[in-house]
Design a protein around this motif. Sequence first.
Motif, short mmCIF file in Angstrom:
data_model
loop_
_atom_site.label_atom_id
_atom_site.label_comp_id
_atom_site.label_asym_id
_atom_site.label_seq_id
_atom_site.Cartn_x
_atom_site.Cartn_y
_atom_site.Cartn_z
N THR A 152 11.05 9.77 -0.26
CA THR A 152 9.70 10.21 -0.61
C THR A 152 8.80 9.00 -0.48
OG1 THR A 152 10.60 11.86 -2.15
CG2 THR A 152 8.26 11.29 -2.39
N ILE A 153 7.68 9.18 0.19
CA ILE A 153 6.72 8.09 0.44
C ILE A 153 5.49 8.35 -0.42
CG2 ILE A 153 5.32 6.92 2.18
CD1 ILE A 153 8.28 6.75 2.84
N HIS B 74 7.62 14.12 0.78
CA HIS B 74 9.08 14.14 0.63
C HIS B 74 9.72 14.53 1.96
CE1 HIS B 74 13.00 14.65 -1.08
NE2 HIS B 74 13.06 15.90 -0.64
N TYR B 75 10.60 13.69 2.45
CA TYR B 75 11.33 13.95 3.69
C TYR B 75 12.71 14.48 3.30
CZ TYR B 75 7.48 11.56 5.85
OH TYR B 75 6.21 11.22 6.27
N CYS B 76 12.83 15.79 3.35
CA CYS B 76 13.98 16.51 2.82
C CYS B 76 15.11 16.59 3.86
CB CYS B 76 13.52 17.93 2.45
SG CYS B 76 14.79 18.92 1.67
N PRO B 77 16.36 16.59 3.42
CA PRO B 77 17.48 16.77 4.35
C PRO B 77 17.43 18.10 5.09
CG PRO B 77 18.29 15.98 2.24
CD PRO B 77 16.83 16.31 2.06
N SER C 77 0.81 -1.22 0.00
CA SER C 77 0.00 0.00 0.00
C SER C 77 0.85 1.27 0.00
CB SER C 77 -0.94 0.02 1.20
OG SER C 77 -0.20 0.12 2.41
N THR C 78 2.16 1.12 0.16
CA THR C 78 3.05 2.27 0.24
C THR C 78 4.34 1.96 -0.53
OG1 THR C 78 2.17 2.78 2.43
CG2 THR C 78 4.27 3.80 1.85
N ILE C 79 4.81 2.95 -1.27
CA ILE C 79 6.08 2.83 -1.98
C ILE C 79 7.03 3.86 -1.40
CG2 ILE C 79 7.26 2.94 -4.21
CD1 ILE C 79 5.21 0.64 -3.99
N ILE C 80 8.24 3.43 -1.08
CA ILE C 80 9.28 4.31 -0.57
C ILE C 80 10.31 4.53 -1.68
CG2 ILE C 80 11.12 4.59 1.14
CD1 ILE C 80 9.53 2.61 2.92
N GLU C 81 10.64 5.78 -1.92
CA GLU C 81 11.72 6.14 -2.84
C GLU C 81 12.87 6.67 -2.00
OE1 GLU C 81 12.67 9.49 -6.30
OE2 GLU C 81 10.69 9.41 -5.37
N LEU D 18 2.66 16.42 -1.73
CA LEU D 18 2.21 16.70 -3.08
C LEU D 18 1.13 15.70 -3.44
CD1 LEU D 18 5.66 16.75 -3.06
CD2 LEU D 18 5.07 18.18 -4.99
N ALA D 19 0.21 16.10 -4.30
CA ALA D 19 -0.88 15.22 -4.74
C ALA D 19 -0.77 15.00 -6.24
CB ALA D 19 -2.23 15.83 -4.39
N SER D 20 -1.10 13.79 -6.67
CA SER D 20 -1.04 13.47 -8.09
C SER D 20 -2.10 14.25 -8.85
CB SER D 20 -1.22 11.96 -8.31
OG SER D 20 -2.50 11.55 -7.86
#
Length: 165
Positions: free
Chosen positions: A77-78, A90-93, A61-65, A100-102
């Motif tokens: 980014t999840i 997005h989990y930024c440094p 149900s979740t993709i991690i980049e 964000l939404a598609s």
Amino acid sequence: MIKHTFLALAALALAPAVHAQDEDPSAAQTQFARIASWEGRWNVAETDALEIVFESTARGSTIIERWETDAGLHSITIYHLDGNRIIATHYCPQGNQPRLASLPGDSDQIAFAFTDITGFDEGESHTHSLGFAAQQDGSLIRTEVYTGAEGLGSPSSYTLVRAPS
């Protein structure tokens, strides 16, 4: 197709933030399935200093980049479905977390627009738009636009090529 992606993301960068989505749920599911199909390790053609890994979790149900460098994990980014859209956090440094939404579209070009942000400190930049364009050779063009104190930045892109197994 690359030119179309740049133009679409440039237009997206000028669009207002997304707050509601009228996308057909099946379109979002198709786009999410496309993202899930990228599971695995990808080389970044423009640099040897970065690899991107997509992995599925939470029973698919979740993709991690994950962005990985020689120094370690850079950012993640999840992606997950939220009704009739996909949410990308997005989990930024820098320590902020833009969401964000598609946007509606086909599964070969997936675009996301900024909705809101947490952990934001004045003076930081953050992701404003994000897009992926699948290429006929199997590679992906990943394009993003950041916004900061100076306003919207220019689109930046990476070409992702599946790493050999």
